[in-house]
Design a protein around this motif. Structure first.
Motif, PDB file in Angstrom:
ATOM      1  N   ASP A 106      -1.031  -1.570  20.404  1.00  0.00           N
ATOM      2  CA  ASP A 106      -1.550  -0.207  20.488  1.00  0.00           C
ATOM      3  C   ASP A 106      -2.445  -0.038  19.265  1.00  0.00           C
ATOM      4  O   ASP A 106      -1.952   0.029  18.138  1.00  0.00           O
ATOM      5  N   PRO A 107      -3.770   0.005  19.450  1.00  0.00           N
ATOM      6  CA  PRO A 107      -4.656   0.021  18.295  1.00  0.00           C
ATOM      7  C   PRO A 107      -4.453   1.229  17.379  1.00  0.00           C
ATOM      8  O   PRO A 107      -4.533   1.102  16.155  1.00  0.00           O
ATOM      9  N   VAL A 108      -4.167   2.391  17.949  1.00  0.00           N
ATOM     10  CA  VAL A 108      -3.983   3.605  17.142  1.00  0.00           C
ATOM     11  C   VAL A 108      -2.727   3.481  16.276  1.00  0.00           C
ATOM     12  O   VAL A 108      -2.750   3.750  15.071  1.00  0.00           O
ATOM     13  N   ARG A 109      -1.628   3.058  16.882  1.00  0.00           N
ATOM     14  CA  ARG A 109      -0.373   2.908  16.132  1.00  0.00           C
ATOM     15  C   ARG A 109      -0.485   1.804  15.088  1.00  0.00           C
ATOM     16  O   ARG A 109       0.001   1.941  13.972  1.00  0.00           O
ATOM     17  N   LEU A 110      -1.114   0.701  15.468  1.00  0.00           N
ATOM     18  CA  LEU A 110      -1.262  -0.417  14.540  1.00  0.00           C
ATOM     19  C   LEU A 110      -2.110  -0.002  13.336  1.00  0.00           C
ATOM     20  O   LEU A 110      -1.768  -0.308  12.186  1.00  0.00           O
ATOM     21  N   GLU A 111      -3.199   0.717  13.590  1.00  0.00           N
ATOM     22  CA  GLU A 111      -4.018   1.226  12.484  1.00  0.00           C
ATOM     23  C   GLU A 111      -3.191   2.118  11.574  1.00  0.00           C
ATOM     24  O   GLU A 111      -3.313   2.054  10.347  1.00  0.00           O
ATOM     25  N   MET A 112      -2.345   2.962  12.156  1.00  0.00           N
ATOM     26  CA  MET A 112      -1.499   3.859  11.370  1.00  0.00           C
ATOM     27  C   MET A 112      -0.589   3.051  10.437  1.00  0.00           C
ATOM     28  O   MET A 112      -0.444   3.375   9.254  1.00  0.00           O
ATOM     29  N   ALA A 113       0.014   1.997  10.956  1.00  0.00           N
ATOM     30  CA  ALA A 113       0.924   1.169  10.161  1.00  0.00           C
ATOM     31  C   ALA A 113       0.186   0.483   9.007  1.00  0.00           C
ATOM     32  O   ALA A 113       0.643   0.506   7.861  1.00  0.00           O
ATOM     33  N   ILE A 114      -0.975  -0.099   9.314  1.00  0.00           N
ATOM     34  CA  ILE A 114      -1.736  -0.813   8.278  1.00  0.00           C
ATOM     35  C   ILE A 114      -2.290   0.177   7.255  1.00  0.00           C
ATOM     36  O   ILE A 114      -2.261  -0.081   6.049  1.00  0.00           O
ATOM     37  N   ARG A 115      -2.782   1.323   7.727  1.00  0.00           N
ATOM     38  CA  ARG A 115      -3.297   2.358   6.825  1.00  0.00           C
ATOM     39  C   ARG A 115      -2.219   2.783   5.826  1.00  0.00           C
ATOM     40  O   ARG A 115      -2.480   2.934   4.637  1.00  0.00           O
ATOM     41  N   ASN A 116      -1.018   2.967   6.315  1.00  0.00           N
ATOM     42  CA  ASN A 116       0.072   3.378   5.438  1.00  0.00           C
ATOM     43  C   ASN A 116       0.301   2.343   4.330  1.00  0.00           C
ATOM     44  O   ASN A 116       0.453   2.697   3.164  1.00  0.00           O
ATOM     45  N   LEU A 117       0.299   1.062   4.697  1.00  0.00           N
ATOM     46  CA  LEU A 117       0.479   0.013   3.695  1.00  0.00           C
ATOM     47  C   LEU A 117      -0.684  -0.005   2.698  1.00  0.00           C
ATOM     48  O   LEU A 117      -0.484  -0.157   1.488  1.00  0.00           O
ATOM     49  N   MET A 118      -1.914   0.168   3.213  1.00  0.00           N
ATOM     50  CA  MET A 118      -3.094   0.194   2.338  1.00  0.00           C
ATOM     51  C   MET A 118      -3.004   1.336   1.330  1.00  0.00           C
ATOM     52  O   MET A 118      -3.257   1.139   0.135  1.00  0.00           O
ATOM     53  N   LEU A 119      -2.657   2.531   1.812  1.00  0.00           N
ATOM     54  CA  LEU A 119      -2.627   3.697   0.927  1.00  0.00           C
ATOM     55  C   LEU A 119      -1.459   3.622  -0.052  1.00  0.00           C
ATOM     56  O   LEU A 119      -1.580   4.074  -1.199  1.00  0.00           O
ATOM     57  N   ASN A 120      -0.344   3.028   0.371  1.00  0.00           N
ATOM     58  CA  ASN A 120       0.753   2.794  -0.579  1.00  0.00           C
ATOM     59  C   ASN A 120       0.286   1.855  -1.686  1.00  0.00           C
ATOM     60  O   ASN A 120       0.573   2.078  -2.866  1.00  0.00           O
ATOM     61  N   SER A 121      -0.440   0.805  -1.308  1.00  0.00           N
ATOM     62  CA  SER A 121      -0.956  -0.135  -2.306  1.00  0.00           C
ATOM     63  C   SER A 121      -1.943   0.546  -3.241  1.00  0.00           C
ATOM     64  O   SER A 121      -1.930   0.312  -4.445  1.00  0.00           O
ATOM     65  N   LEU A 122      -2.796   1.391  -2.680  1.00  0.00           N
ATOM     66  CA  LEU A 122      -3.744   2.142  -3.505  1.00  0.00           C
ATOM     67  C   LEU A 122      -2.999   2.949  -4.568  1.00  0.00           C
ATOM     68  O   LEU A 122      -3.366   2.938  -5.748  1.00  0.00           O
ATOM     69  N   GLN A 123      -1.921   3.611  -4.161  1.00  0.00           N
ATOM     70  CA  GLN A 123      -1.166   4.449  -5.093  1.00  0.00           C
ATOM     71  C   GLN A 123      -0.389   3.628  -6.120  1.00  0.00           C
ATOM     72  O   GLN A 123      -0.053   4.135  -7.182  1.00  0.00           O
ATOM     73  N   ALA A 124      -0.116   2.366  -5.803  1.00  0.00           N
ATOM     74  CA  ALA A 124       0.621   1.504  -6.738  1.00  0.00           C
ATOM     75  C   ALA A 124      -0.298   0.876  -7.780  1.00  0.00           C
ATOM     76  O   ALA A 124       0.180   0.299  -8.751  1.00  0.00           O
ATOM     77  N   CYS A 125      -1.610   0.986  -7.556  1.00  0.00           N
ATOM     78  CA  CYS A 125      -2.578   0.320  -8.434  1.00  0.00           C
ATOM     79  C   CYS A 125      -3.221   1.289  -9.424  1.00  0.00           C
ATOM     80  O   CYS A 125      -3.285   2.487  -9.188  1.00  0.00           O
ATOM     81  N   SER A 126      -3.716   0.716 -10.491  1.00  0.00           N
ATOM     82  CA  SER A 126      -4.516   1.446 -11.480  1.00  0.00           C
ATOM     83  C   SER A 126      -5.941   0.919 -11.412  1.00  0.00           C
ATOM     84  O   SER A 126      -6.190  -0.152 -10.860  1.00  0.00           O
ATOM     85  N   ALA A 127      -6.856   1.669 -12.008  1.00  0.00           N
ATOM     86  CA  ALA A 127      -8.265   1.265 -12.019  1.00  0.00           C
ATOM     87  C   ALA A 127      -8.385  -0.182 -12.498  1.00  0.00           C
ATOM     88  O   ALA A 127      -7.696  -0.598 -13.432  1.00  0.00           O
ATOM     89  N   GLY A 128      -9.231  -0.953 -11.817  1.00  0.00           N
ATOM     90  CA  GLY A 128      -9.455  -2.348 -12.167  1.00  0.00           C
ATOM     91  C   GLY A 128      -8.583  -3.316 -11.388  1.00  0.00           C
ATOM     92  O   GLY A 128      -8.827  -4.515 -11.401  1.00  0.00           O
ATOM     93  N   GLU A 129      -7.561  -2.803 -10.700  1.00  0.00           N
ATOM     94  CA  GLU A 129      -6.697  -3.673  -9.906  1.00  0.00           C
ATOM     95  C   GLU A 129      -7.256  -3.766  -8.487  1.00  0.00           C
ATOM     96  O   GLU A 129      -8.292  -3.184  -8.187  1.00  0.00           O
ATOM     97  N   ALA A 130      -6.583  -4.519  -7.617  1.00  0.00           N
ATOM     98  CA  ALA A 130      -7.146  -4.791  -6.293  1.00  0.00           C
ATOM     99  C   ALA A 130      -6.097  -4.738  -5.192  1.00  0.00           C
ATOM    100  O   ALA A 130      -4.918  -5.005  -5.420  1.00  0.00           O
ATOM    101  N   VAL A 131      -6.582  -4.411  -4.000  1.00  0.00           N
ATOM    102  CA  VAL A 131      -5.793  -4.480  -2.770  1.00  0.00           C
ATOM    103  C   VAL A 131      -6.545  -5.433  -1.846  1.00  0.00           C
ATOM    104  O   VAL A 131      -7.757  -5.310  -1.672  1.00  0.00           O
ATOM    105  N   VAL A 132      -5.809  -6.395  -1.262  1.00  0.00           N
ATOM    106  CA  VAL A 132      -6.421  -7.389  -0.385  1.00  0.00           C
ATOM    107  C   VAL A 132      -5.754  -7.333   0.980  1.00  0.00           C
ATOM    108  O   VAL A 132      -4.534  -7.423   1.085  1.00  0.00           O
ATOM    109  N   LEU A 133      -6.572  -7.173   2.015  1.00  0.00           N
ATOM    110  CA  LEU A 133      -6.098  -7.281   3.395  1.00  0.00           C
ATOM    111  C   LEU A 133      -6.459  -8.672   3.879  1.00  0.00           C
ATOM    112  O   LEU A 133      -7.581  -9.129   3.668  1.00  0.00           O
ATOM    113  N   LYS A 134      -5.501  -9.315   4.517  1.00  0.00           N
ATOM    114  CA  LYS A 134      -5.746 -10.648   5.061  1.00  0.00           C
ATOM    115  C   LYS A 134      -5.254 -10.646   6.500  1.00  0.00           C
ATOM    116  O   LYS A 134      -4.126 -10.233   6.780  1.00  0.00           O
TER     117      LYS A 134
END
Length: 164
Positions: free
Chosen positions: A63-91
């Protein structure tokens, strides 16, 4: 009152059975779409957002909508765990997605409790994001793994069958 209403809505969504509208989904395309949508937030925070696509062109039934929701949540959690100069990588893999960051990391106690409803490490968190993410992944017949050490957290979503 608005925050409580939002929390109630989120909880009710979480409690409902999940119905999926599946189709052939290319994980590379899902990642590219999410990166394009969220690049401004990452740029504003000084966090690099990188993508490592899957070399094979394949699709999964999802389900593309649900799958996007799941990945988005992980991305935004990673964003909040990082400080300027750090990185988030999707593979992207042929049957999965990895979201890795080099933020603060988590201790083993926190990792063990991550998927517990209402457990949160953030002052404004509801504790339902990762529970919802796992529910979406499991509804697809998949699984989600997490590994974390100081300075490195990696969530991996594994999905079911791959179509070449």
């Amino acid at each position: 009152a608005l925050k409580l209403n939002g929390l109630c809505d989120q909880f009710l969504d979480f409690a409902k059975p999940l119905s999926l509208r599946t189709s052939d989904v290319c994980l590379n395309e899902v990642c590219r779409k999410l990166i394009k949508q969220h690049a401004p937030e990452f740029e504003a925070a000084g966090i690099q957002l990188k993508f490592r696509p899957c070399r094979s062109i394949s699709t999964v039934m999802a389900d593309p909508v649900r799958l996007e929701m799941a990945i988005r949540n992980l991305m935004l959690n990673s964003l909040q765990a990082c400080s300027a100069g750090e990185a988030v990588v999707l593979k992207a893999f042929s049957n999965g997605i990895e979201v890795r960051d080099n933020g603060k990391g988590m201790d083993s106690e926190t990792v063990e409790r991550l998927f517990t409803p209402f457990f949160t490490t953030r002052p404004k968190g509801t504790g339902l994001g990762l529970c919802t993410t796992r529910k979406i992944v499991e509804a697809h017949g998949g699984s989600i793994d997490v590994r974390s050490t100081p300075g490195n957290t990696c969530f991996t979503i594994w999905l079911g069958e791959v179509k070449a």
